[in-house]
Design an enzyme around this catalytic site. Structure first.
Site, PDB file in Angstrom:
ATOM      1  N   TYR A  84      -1.870  -0.511  10.999  1.00 49.56           N
ATOM      2  CA  TYR A  84      -2.108  -0.896   9.737  1.00 49.56           C
ATOM      3  C   TYR A  84      -0.660  -0.565   8.921  1.00 49.56           C
ATOM      4  CZ  TYR A  84      -3.214  -1.516   4.692  1.00 49.56           C
ATOM      5  OH  TYR A  84      -3.235  -1.734   3.501  1.00 49.56           O
ATOM      6  N   THR A 118       0.731  -1.168   0.063  1.00 52.50           N
ATOM      7  CA  THR A 118      -0.027   0.030  -0.021  1.00 52.50           C
ATOM      8  C   THR A 118       0.786   1.300  -0.076  1.00 52.50           C
ATOM      9  OG1 THR A 118      -1.474   1.491   1.433  1.00 52.50           O
ATOM     10  CG2 THR A 118      -0.217  -0.240   2.523  1.00 52.50           C
ATOM     11  N   ASP A 119       0.430   2.435  -0.284  1.00 56.40           N
ATOM     12  CA  ASP A 119       0.877   3.673  -0.149  1.00 56.40           C
ATOM     13  C   ASP A 119       0.964   4.176   1.076  1.00 56.40           C
ATOM     14  OD1 ASP A 119      -1.779   4.205  -0.196  1.00 56.40           O
ATOM     15  OD2 ASP A 119      -1.870   5.819  -1.457  1.00 56.40           O
ATOM     16  N   GLU A 120       0.315   3.674   1.870  1.00 53.06           N
ATOM     17  CA  GLU A 120       0.392   4.208   3.326  1.00 53.06           C
ATOM     18  C   GLU A 120       1.405   3.935   3.820  1.00 53.06           C
ATOM     19  OE1 GLU A 120      -3.508   3.372   5.310  1.00 53.06           O
ATOM     20  OE2 GLU A 120      -4.711   3.191   3.321  1.00 53.06           O
ATOM     21  N   LYS A 155       2.162  -3.228   7.267  1.00 60.80           N
ATOM     22  CA  LYS A 155       2.678  -3.246   5.926  1.00 60.80           C
ATOM     23  C   LYS A 155       3.939  -2.905   5.521  1.00 60.80           C
ATOM     24  CE  LYS A 155       0.143  -4.601   3.088  1.00 60.80           C
ATOM     25  NZ  LYS A 155      -0.247  -6.035   2.820  1.00 60.80           N
TER      26      LYS A 155
HETATM   27  P1  NAD Z   1      -9.775  -7.438   2.476  1.00 59.99           P
HETATM   28  O1  NAD Z   1      -9.725  -7.016   3.957  1.00 59.99           O
HETATM   29  O2  NAD Z   1     -10.750  -7.190   1.503  1.00 59.99           O
HETATM   30  O3  NAD Z   1      -9.401  -8.744   2.067  1.00 59.99           O
HETATM   31  C1  NAD Z   1      -8.203  -9.487   2.913  1.00 59.99           C
HETATM   32  C2  NAD Z   1      -8.342 -11.091   2.767  1.00 59.99           C
HETATM   33  O4  NAD Z   1      -7.291 -11.629   3.647  1.00 59.99           O
HETATM   34  C3  NAD Z   1      -9.506 -11.513   3.194  1.00 59.99           C
HETATM   35  O5  NAD Z   1     -10.146 -12.411   2.496  1.00 59.99           O
HETATM   36  C4  NAD Z   1      -9.127 -12.262   4.613  1.00 59.99           C
HETATM   37  O6  NAD Z   1     -10.006 -13.545   5.145  1.00 59.99           O
HETATM   38  C5  NAD Z   1      -7.747 -12.641   4.240  1.00 59.99           C
HETATM   39  N1  NAD Z   1      -6.982 -12.721   5.487  1.00 59.99           N
HETATM   40  C6  NAD Z   1      -6.650 -11.861   6.411  1.00 59.99           C
HETATM   41  N2  NAD Z   1      -5.963 -12.260   7.177  1.00 59.99           N
HETATM   42  C7  NAD Z   1      -5.325 -13.798   6.935  1.00 59.99           C
HETATM   43  C8  NAD Z   1      -4.515 -14.447   7.384  1.00 59.99           C
HETATM   44  N3  NAD Z   1      -3.922 -14.415   8.439  1.00 59.99           N
HETATM   45  N4  NAD Z   1      -4.302 -15.643   6.907  1.00 59.99           N
HETATM   46  C9  NAD Z   1      -5.136 -15.900   5.638  1.00 59.99           C
HETATM   47  N5  NAD Z   1      -5.984 -14.916   5.043  1.00 59.99           N
HETATM   48  C10 NAD Z   1      -5.956 -13.736   5.712  1.00 59.99           C
HETATM   49  O7  NAD Z   1      -8.334  -6.586   1.993  1.00 59.99           O
HETATM   50  P2  NAD Z   1      -8.235  -5.782   0.639  1.00 59.99           P
HETATM   51  O8  NAD Z   1      -8.604  -4.406   0.381  1.00 59.99           O
HETATM   52  O9  NAD Z   1      -8.503  -6.964  -0.532  1.00 59.99           O
HETATM   53  O10 NAD Z   1      -6.687  -5.839   0.574  1.00 59.99           O
HETATM   54  C11 NAD Z   1      -5.729  -7.029   0.000  1.00 59.99           C
HETATM   55  C12 NAD Z   1      -4.273  -6.436  -0.052  1.00 59.99           C
HETATM   56  O11 NAD Z   1      -4.348  -5.287  -0.756  1.00 59.99           O
HETATM   57  C13 NAD Z   1      -3.867  -6.120   1.474  1.00 59.99           C
HETATM   58  O12 NAD Z   1      -2.658  -6.624   1.493  1.00 59.99           O
HETATM   59  C14 NAD Z   1      -3.833  -4.789   1.586  1.00 59.99           C
HETATM   60  O13 NAD Z   1      -2.827  -4.205   2.261  1.00 59.99           O
HETATM   61  C15 NAD Z   1      -3.457  -4.370  -0.085  1.00 59.99           C
HETATM   62  N6  NAD Z   1      -3.966  -3.103  -0.503  1.00 59.99           N
HETATM   63  C16 NAD Z   1      -5.187  -2.849  -0.244  1.00 59.99           C
HETATM   64  C17 NAD Z   1      -5.562  -1.412  -0.834  1.00 59.99           C
HETATM   65  C18 NAD Z   1      -7.059  -1.052  -0.586  1.00 59.99           C
HETATM   66  O14 NAD Z   1      -7.538   0.069  -1.102  1.00 59.99           O
HETATM   67  N7  NAD Z   1      -8.084  -1.902  -0.311  1.00 59.99           N
HETATM   68  C19 NAD Z   1      -4.738  -0.583  -1.449  1.00 59.99           C
HETATM   69  C20 NAD Z   1      -3.619  -1.024  -1.750  1.00 59.99           C
HETATM   70  C21 NAD Z   1      -3.191  -2.142  -1.152  1.00 59.99           C
HETATM   71  P1  TYD Z   2     -10.704   4.118   4.152  1.00 62.37           P
HETATM   72  O1  TYD Z   2     -11.618   3.541   3.178  1.00 62.37           O
HETATM   73  O2  TYD Z   2     -10.847   3.504   5.551  1.00 62.37           O
HETATM   74  O3  TYD Z   2      -9.338   3.864   3.442  1.00 62.37           O
HETATM   75  P2  TYD Z   2      -7.741   4.211   4.155  1.00 62.37           P
HETATM   76  O4  TYD Z   2      -7.912   4.767   5.617  1.00 62.37           O
HETATM   77  O5  TYD Z   2      -7.066   2.862   3.785  1.00 62.37           O
HETATM   78  O6  TYD Z   2      -7.454   5.416   3.289  1.00 62.37           O
HETATM   79  O7  TYD Z   2     -10.864   5.460   4.317  1.00 62.37           O
HETATM   80  C1  TYD Z   2     -10.809   6.498   3.149  1.00 62.37           C
HETATM   81  C2  TYD Z   2     -10.668   7.777   3.705  1.00 62.37           C
HETATM   82  O8  TYD Z   2     -12.041   7.974   4.468  1.00 62.37           O
HETATM   83  C3  TYD Z   2     -10.044   7.863   4.890  1.00 62.37           C
HETATM   84  O9  TYD Z   2      -9.405   9.622   4.782  1.00 62.37           O
HETATM   85  C4  TYD Z   2     -10.803   7.878   5.997  1.00 62.37           C
HETATM   86  C5  TYD Z   2     -12.118   8.551   5.578  1.00 62.37           C
HETATM   87  N1  TYD Z   2     -13.311   7.820   6.056  1.00 62.37           N
HETATM   88  C6  TYD Z   2     -14.277   8.725   6.644  1.00 62.37           C
HETATM   89  O10 TYD Z   2     -14.312   9.956   6.489  1.00 62.37           O
HETATM   90  N2  TYD Z   2     -15.325   8.026   7.185  1.00 62.37           N
HETATM   91  C7  TYD Z   2     -15.712   6.829   7.533  1.00 62.37           C
HETATM   92  O11 TYD Z   2     -16.512   6.303   7.957  1.00 62.37           O
HETATM   93  C8  TYD Z   2     -14.317   5.999   7.021  1.00 62.37           C
HETATM   94  C9  TYD Z   2     -14.569   4.468   7.094  1.00 62.37           C
HETATM   95  C10 TYD Z   2     -13.343   6.719   6.390  1.00 62.37           C
END
Ligand code: NAD
Ligand code: TYD
Length: 338
Positions: A150, A123-125, A154
């Protein structure tokens, strides 16, 4: 080719499996996922009976299951992680276990089984927070400065992955991607939470002043970026992946959703801010553009509308997820917001 996808029942992982199996129908996919609250096999019902798809229920921090799952695998694509910042603030220990220990267990198995490629989805975070009023963006040379549990876990996992390249010669690649949106995203993240709350007639919680900026990318574009990195990426390298939005803040995103659904802005409720809330993320994705010819193909406005449409037509999918366990989390997080 046989690919082990971890976390394939989550938002991005399930989109990736559906994407991959459509394009490379001869490849075999093994999905290792322990099905936390955010893992949902319903996302994968389209491929559940495909002979090239296997599901293993298990935790990535369990060395026995991971060893079994890694046998005969060519490529690992590692998504599994605890992924929600607000939950990491409440229960950081689960994040260390899945995101850090889990990644290390997986890396050990990858070395033991001579995996040809290990792709880590990050992630960019990990880069921390940008200032609102300048045009700086994160890139592959930006120093790590994670500010939430988080992001810290990461960041730790990224460091571990790179260390296995240098120390053990494991053929790794990493992508650091910005915020994704699209189908199958658990309705605790901002965009699906806003859409589903409005569909339920509930207020949309906006943290603090709402002027926080995220860099939004449609999930299919992220899947394509991972695909290109797997095919053509240089081993040991990191690629930053981001979207087309320029400085769009949360309030503006929520207003767009309200407008698409034809509702009033009185649906917005400003609530207590997230502790340590990162002000802004923005990604400079010129490296992956120049080296691998990747760029986002889905515009934010058009695909936000399509995403809203998806949640409208898949109400039973998200209604079930907003059930008991989620209600408890929601109450703790947002109090009596109706
Ligand atoms: P999500 O929470 O929707 O899915 C996570 C999945 O991992 C779930 O199916 C969960 O059951 C499984 N999981 C969690 N812990 C586990 C463990 N210990 N063993 C086996 N399975 C496990 O998350 P997502 O949004 O799909 O993110 C997936 C990946 O992409 C993550 O690594 C996250 O850091 C990265 N990522 C997400 C975003 C975003 O915007 N959602 C952006 C950049 C990177
Ligand atoms: P989120 O979807 O949790 O992603 P991330 O924290 O990983 O960027 O949140 C996106 C943005 O929205 C973040 O600035 C937090 C804000 N946010 C709200 O304002 N209200 C909410 O209820 C949630 C879940 C997030």
């Amino acid at each position: 080719m046989k690919i082990l996808v971890t976390g394939g029942a989550g938002f991005i992982g399930s989109n990736f499996i559906l994407y991959w199996m459509k394009r490379y129908s001869n490849d075999k996919i093994v999905n290792l996922d322990c099905l936390t609250y955010s893992g949902n096999l319903e996302n994968l019902k389209e491929v559940a009976n495909n002979k090239n798809y296997t599901f293993i229920k298990g935790k990535i921090e369990d060395p026995i299951i991971v060893d079994k799952a890694t046998q005969g695998i060519d490529v690992v694509v590692h998504f599994a992680a605890e992924s929600h910042v607000d939950r990491s603030i409440k229960k950081p220990a689960e994040f260390v276990l899945s995101n850090v220990v889990g990644t290390q267990v997986l890396l050990d198995a990858a070395v033991r089984h001579n995996i040809k490629k290990f792709h880590h989805v990050s992630t960019d975070e990990v880069f921390g927070s940008l200032e609102l009023n300048n045009t700086n963006k994160f890139n592959e040379r930006t120093n790590y400065s994670p500010r939430s549990p988080y992001a810290a876990t990461k960041a730790a996992s990224d460091h571990l992955v790179r260390s296995y390249f240098i120390t053990y010669g494991l053929r790794i690649t990493i992508t650091n991607c910005s915020n994704n949106f699209g189908p199958y995203q658990f309705p605790e993240k901002m965009i699906p939470l806003a859409i589903t709350n409005i569909l339920e007639g509930k207020k949309v919680p906006v943290y603090g002043d709402g002027l926080y900026v995220r860099d939004w990318l449609y999930v299919k574009d992220h899947c394509r970026a991972i695909d290109l990195v797997l095919q053509k990426g240089k081993v040991g390298e990191t690629y930053c992946v981001g979207g087309l939005t320029e400085d769009i803040n949360n309030l503006a995103v929520v207003k767009k959703i309200i407008q698409i659904l034809g509702k009033e802005e009185s649906m917005i409720e400003f609530v207590k801010d997230r502790p340590g809330h990162d002000r802004k993320y923005a990604i400079d994705w010129s490296k992956i553009k120049n080296e691998l010819d990747w760029e986002p193909l889905h515009s934010f406005d058009e695909w936000l509308e399509k995403t809203v449409e998806w949640y409208k037509t898949n109400e039973s999918w998200w209604r079930r997820l907003k059930s008991k366990e989620y209600q408890e989390y929601y109450k703790e997080q947002y109090g009596d917001l109706d």
